[in-house]
Design an enzyme around this catalytic site. Structure first.
Site, PDB file in Angstrom:
ATOM      1  N   CYS A 170       0.857  -1.185   0.000  1.00  0.00           N
ATOM      2  CA  CYS A 170       0.000   0.000   0.000  1.00  0.00           C
ATOM      3  C   CYS A 170       0.896   1.239   0.000  1.00  0.00           C
ATOM      4  CB  CYS A 170      -0.902  -0.018   1.242  1.00  0.00           C
ATOM      5  SG  CYS A 170      -2.037   1.379   1.397  1.00  0.00           S
ATOM      6  N   HIS A 171       0.394   2.369  -0.510  1.00  0.00           N
ATOM      7  CA  HIS A 171       1.188   3.600  -0.521  1.00  0.00           C
ATOM      8  C   HIS A 171       0.780   4.581   0.571  1.00  0.00           C
ATOM      9  CE1 HIS A 171      -1.860   3.934  -3.979  1.00  0.00           C
ATOM     10  NE2 HIS A 171      -2.398   4.567  -2.952  1.00  0.00           N
ATOM     11  N   TYR A 256     -13.613   4.298   9.412  1.00  0.00           N
ATOM     12  CA  TYR A 256     -13.099   3.133  10.133  1.00  0.00           C
ATOM     13  C   TYR A 256     -13.402   3.184  11.622  1.00  0.00           C
ATOM     14  CZ  TYR A 256     -10.137   2.717   5.951  1.00  0.00           C
ATOM     15  OH  TYR A 256      -9.665   2.618   4.672  1.00  0.00           O
TER      16      TYR A 256
END
Length: 508
Positions: A170-171, A256
């Protein structure tokens, strides 16, 4: 060096073209074998033409093997890049729109919350089939590099049930690293970090400059930053209350946890509509839709544009090519990787997929022990891990009871919906996504009966608290450079141009 690299879901222009440029910028990789596969013949042909043109313009003698036969593409592969979006934008739209009827307002919906959980059900079913092919025809002990979301769930399933050595990439860490350096008035390379947690909830637990710990300076620096103080309100509030900055963007992070998107009238206090990643309702769906529409329309012009240059200067920060370079050449690479925990973070479960610093060389991918996360940060991660665990087991066992429990335990869904609403929402999602959920045949049959015969709970026609309309191709054509970046970049929020928000749907 000669070895085979396969891209699954290669019709994804945002990842495939850039990752291939990164790989072929490594001097030793000028003679590797490259294979593309996708279920969409048209997308596969367009991306292959564009990438083959890039290869030719860079003077390389590589012929891409492009096929819709996945097993053919995987045969003999040493490295496999997974960039699939199972169900495409059609399924993605349902992930966003159906939960909205129940008040679940998501910005992205690809990692947690109702959308991420359902995305995981589709993705895991497909990935286990892909893993079966990998085990049977790929090179022994090959490495699967997973870029697809939900990152933790897919990587968890592939390692535990797929029987394939898998690392998630992931970046997000790189993006937050740039922001931290910016607010501290430093160059990115001058600021060292240790970032640890789970994907999209990874915490910068150490930030230092020339050996001096700068962590306690971050809150004031972000609060006083002219841009981030307006665009990163959720991240700053989490920093204020938990003591550490989180990797994920304002819009991602807001969905989240249970605190920032549960009341429609309060959402606008925490987000910014200057760009989608700051919290726009269905923002990622919108930009992905615009990118797809633009690429399909403007593709002939892409073939006329200058080719990508395969040079070290143009190489991106995506981890994939550097991992392969480290494994094959021995050059050491340090990055942040998603792997099975196995004691790396000592107060998160050993079987969970964590994101933490690692080193790559010819000896493999090596993960130093981080130790305990700060207690509050670990608590946030552990809630999400419980959701991931339920969702993974549900997808593998086709147990819709576990699926419903995952929804109940999800922080945002649980903050907005009661149990009866969650049960009915899951029924709707299962039926709407039937095409991509073969493992749930029995549960879907029962859900259809309930939706037809039961007295249903009322829902609402709801567009979300902060919705922007999808741009037409004509609108995008007014700024072709911006449209090309949106369609062609894997990180669709790396550059954040100002947006005219006059087309915003009024708050509902």
């Amino acid at each position: 060096m000669t070895f085979k690299v396969t891209f699954i879901g290669a019709g994804s222009i945002g990842f495939t073209r850039g990752l291939l440029r990164d790989l072929l910028s490594v001097p030793e990789f000028k003679g590797i074998n490259v294979s593309f596969t996708d279920i969409n013949q048209d997308n596969l042909e367009m991306v292959t033409k564009l990438c083959q043109r890039d290869i030719h313009e860079n003077g390389l003698n590589i012929k891409i093997q492009a096929t819709t036969d996945r097993r053919e593409a995987l045969t003999g592969a040493r490295y496999i890049f997974n960039v699939v979006r199972i169900g495409g934008l059609s399924a993605f739209e349902k992930d966003i729109e159906i939960p909205l009827k129940y008040g679940v307002d998501q910005c992205v919906g690809d990692t947690l919350s109702a959308g991420g959980i359902m995305y995981g059900q589709r993705g895991i079913a497909a990935m286990l089939e892909i893993c079966k092919d990998i085990r049977e025809v790929a090179e022994e002990n090959c490495l699967l590099l997973n870029y697809a979301n939900p990152m933790a769930m897919l990587t968890w399933a592939c390692n535990k049930y797929g029987g394939v050595r898998t690392i998630g990439l992931c970046h997000g860490v790189q993006g937050g690293h740039r922001q931290i350096a910016n607010v501290l008035g430093k160059k990115k390379e001058e600021v060292d970090i240790v970032c640890a947690g789970i994907n999209h909830q990874t915490w910068y637990i150490k930030v230092s400059h020339e050996g001096k710990d700068m962590t306690d300076q971050l809150l004031s620096a972000f609060e006083n930053h002219p841009e981030y103080s307006k665009t990163e309100k959720v991240r700053i509030d989490m920093l204020r209350r938990f003591g550490y900055y989180s990797t994920e963007s304002n819009g991602h992070l807001s969905e989240y946890v249970p605190w920032y998107r549960k009341r429609p009238e309060e959402i606008k206090d925490w987000i910014d509509l200057g760009t989608w990643i700051n919290g726009e309702t269905g923002g990622y769906l919108r930009v992905c839709t615009e990118g797809r529409n633009w690429f399909q329309t403007d593709f002939p012009n892409w073939l006329k544009d200058p080719a990508l240059e395969y040079t070290s200067e143009n190489r991106s920060e995506e981890h994939g090519s550097y991992i392969l370079e480290g494994l094959e050449t021995g050059r050491v690479y340090r990055g942040h990787f998603n792997v099975v925990n196995n004691g790396v973070i000592t107060n998160l479960p050993d079987d969970a997929i964590i994101e933490a610093p690692g080193y790559v060389d010819r000896n493999g991918i090596n993960m130093p022990v981080v130790g305990d996360l700060p207690l509050g940060c670990a608590a946030v991660c552990n809630v999400s891990i419980s959701v991931q665990r339920l969702a993974v087991e549900a997808a593998v066992t086709a147990d819709d009871q576990l699926l419903r429990q995952a929804m109940m335990m999800d922080p945002l869904v649980g903050a907005v919906c009661n149990p009866k609403e969650i049960w009915q929402m899951v029924d709707e999602l299962l039926v709407a996504l039937e095409e991509w959920l073969p493992q749930y045949e029995d549960a879907i049959r029962d859900a259809k009966v309930r939706l037809k015969s039961s007295e249903l709970l009322p829902t609402k026609e709801y567009r979300g608290a902060a919705r922007l309309e999808v741009k037409s191709v004509e609108e995008m054509a007014r700024n072709r450079n911006e449209a090309n970046k949106n369609a062609g970049e894997a990180d669709k929020a790396k550059e954040r141009p100002a947006r005219d928000v006059k087309n915003s749907v009024p708050l509902l």
